[in-house]
Motif scaffolding. Structure first.
Motif, PDB file in Angstrom:
ATOM      1  N   LEU A 174       0.818  -1.216   0.000  1.00 18.56           N
ATOM      2  CA  LEU A 174       0.000   0.000   0.000  1.00 18.56           C
ATOM      3  C   LEU A 174       0.851   1.264   0.000  1.00 18.56           C
ATOM      4  N   ALA A 175       2.116   1.147  -0.357  1.00 16.99           N
ATOM      5  CA  ALA A 175       3.004   2.312  -0.330  1.00 16.99           C
ATOM      6  C   ALA A 175       2.494   3.429  -1.233  1.00 16.99           C
ATOM      7  N   HIS A 176       1.811   3.076  -2.324  1.00 17.81           N
ATOM      8  CA  HIS A 176       1.332   4.099  -3.257  1.00 17.81           C
ATOM      9  C   HIS A 176       0.221   4.958  -2.655  1.00 17.81           C
ATOM     10  N   LEU A 177      -0.472   4.449  -1.639  1.00 17.39           N
ATOM     11  CA  LEU A 177      -1.575   5.213  -1.049  1.00 17.39           C
ATOM     12  C   LEU A 177      -1.093   6.433  -0.277  1.00 17.39           C
ATOM     13  N   LYS A 178       0.180   6.434   0.138  1.00 20.54           N
ATOM     14  CA  LYS A 178       0.709   7.593   0.855  1.00 20.54           C
ATOM     15  C   LYS A 178       0.596   8.859   0.018  1.00 20.54           C
ATOM     16  N   SER A 179       0.684   8.716  -1.302  1.00 23.18           N
ATOM     17  CA  SER A 179       0.642   9.891  -2.172  1.00 23.18           C
ATOM     18  C   SER A 179      -0.750  10.522  -2.225  1.00 23.18           C
TER      19      SER A 179
END
Length: 263
Positions: A174-179
């Motif tokens: 889910l690293a992309h959700l930080k953006s």
């Protein structure tokens, strides 16, 4: 003392369930590419146990059945959250939010990034409604409704803006959700969410005070505590408190580099 025991049980169940999910996700992050998927599949019996528990406990209003229905809902909710954090149930969009994207296009892209999770939460609500019918014991259903509303409100606050956003436990899938998170001043979403959750806490607390039998006292104590915890989680997006310490000590240390290499 029964309502106090129920309140302590609710706090412990919330803390333990959250920590258990974080442990599984952290260990899967350190494993191979299929580790997250395996953890979700291996946890399916817990989902089935939660649904079965709701069916069995819905027909009789006793303190034991209320405790069991509350725990059953946590099993159902926990499996959906595990599937989300493992990246199995998220959304078709797996890329970062483009820089400079604002307004409706940003909202649509954020929705695409986690739409499958929202649908899974709705399907979970439908399953809880069906499993709880006829609802002689409605406390499991109410517990899921509290969790459902609190999660939607928290996501909206992370999207629109919150002063404190903790991404320490964000797993690799889910690293992309930080953006899509926006760290900044609160918006209208915060007072709306906090007000409704606070009102729910007060309402369940009033029902607890006026409860006429031990079973309903246990049920409303569980619901009031859960709603209070949800309200506290919202305030932790504003108040600078080290809430991550509640679970950090029990989690395995993430691997930042291989042994024998220069960090």
């Amino acid at each position: 003392m029964t309502p106090w025991i129920a309140a302590v049980f609710a706090v412990f169940a919330w803390w333990f369930a959250t920590g258990a999910i974080l442990i599984v996700v952290r260990r899967s992050d350190a494993g191979d590419r299929m580790a997250h998927g395996r953890s979700v599949v291996l946890a399916v019996p817990l989902l089935a146990l939660g649904i079965a528990g709701l069916i069995v406990t819905s027909g009789d209003l006793t303190p034991l059945n209320i405790y069991l229905s509350f725990g059953s809902v946590l099993l159902i909710w926990g499996w959906i959250e595990l599937a989300f954090l493992a990246g199995v149930i998220t959304g078709p969009e797996r890329g970062d939010c483009p820089p400079g994207l604002t307004g409706w296009p940003r909202f649509v892209r954020a929705w695409t990034a986690m739409s499958h999770h929202e649908i899974a939460l709705l399907l979970g609500l439908l399953a809880v409604v069906v499993a709880s019918h006829p609802a002689e014991n409605p406390f499991g259903l109410w517990a899921y409704v509290i969790l459902f509303f609190a999660r939607i409100s928290a996501k909206l606050n992370l999207f629109f803006g919150a002063p404190r956003i903790n991404t320490e436990f964000m797993p690799r899938p889910l690293a992309h959700l930080k953006s899509y998170f926006r760290q900044g001043p609160i918006t209208l979403a915060f007072p709306i969410g906090v007000t409704l959750l606070s009102a729910a806490t007060i309402c369940f607390g009033e029902r607890l005070v006026s409860a006429s039998d031990p079973a309903t006292a246990v049920g409303f104590a569980l619901l009031a505590t859960l709603a209070g915890l949800a309200t506290l989680e919202h305030w932790l997006m504003v108040v600078p408190l080290p809430d991550a310490k509640l679970w950090r000590w029990m989690l395995p240390v993430p691997k930042t580099h291989q042994e024998g290499t220069d960090p």
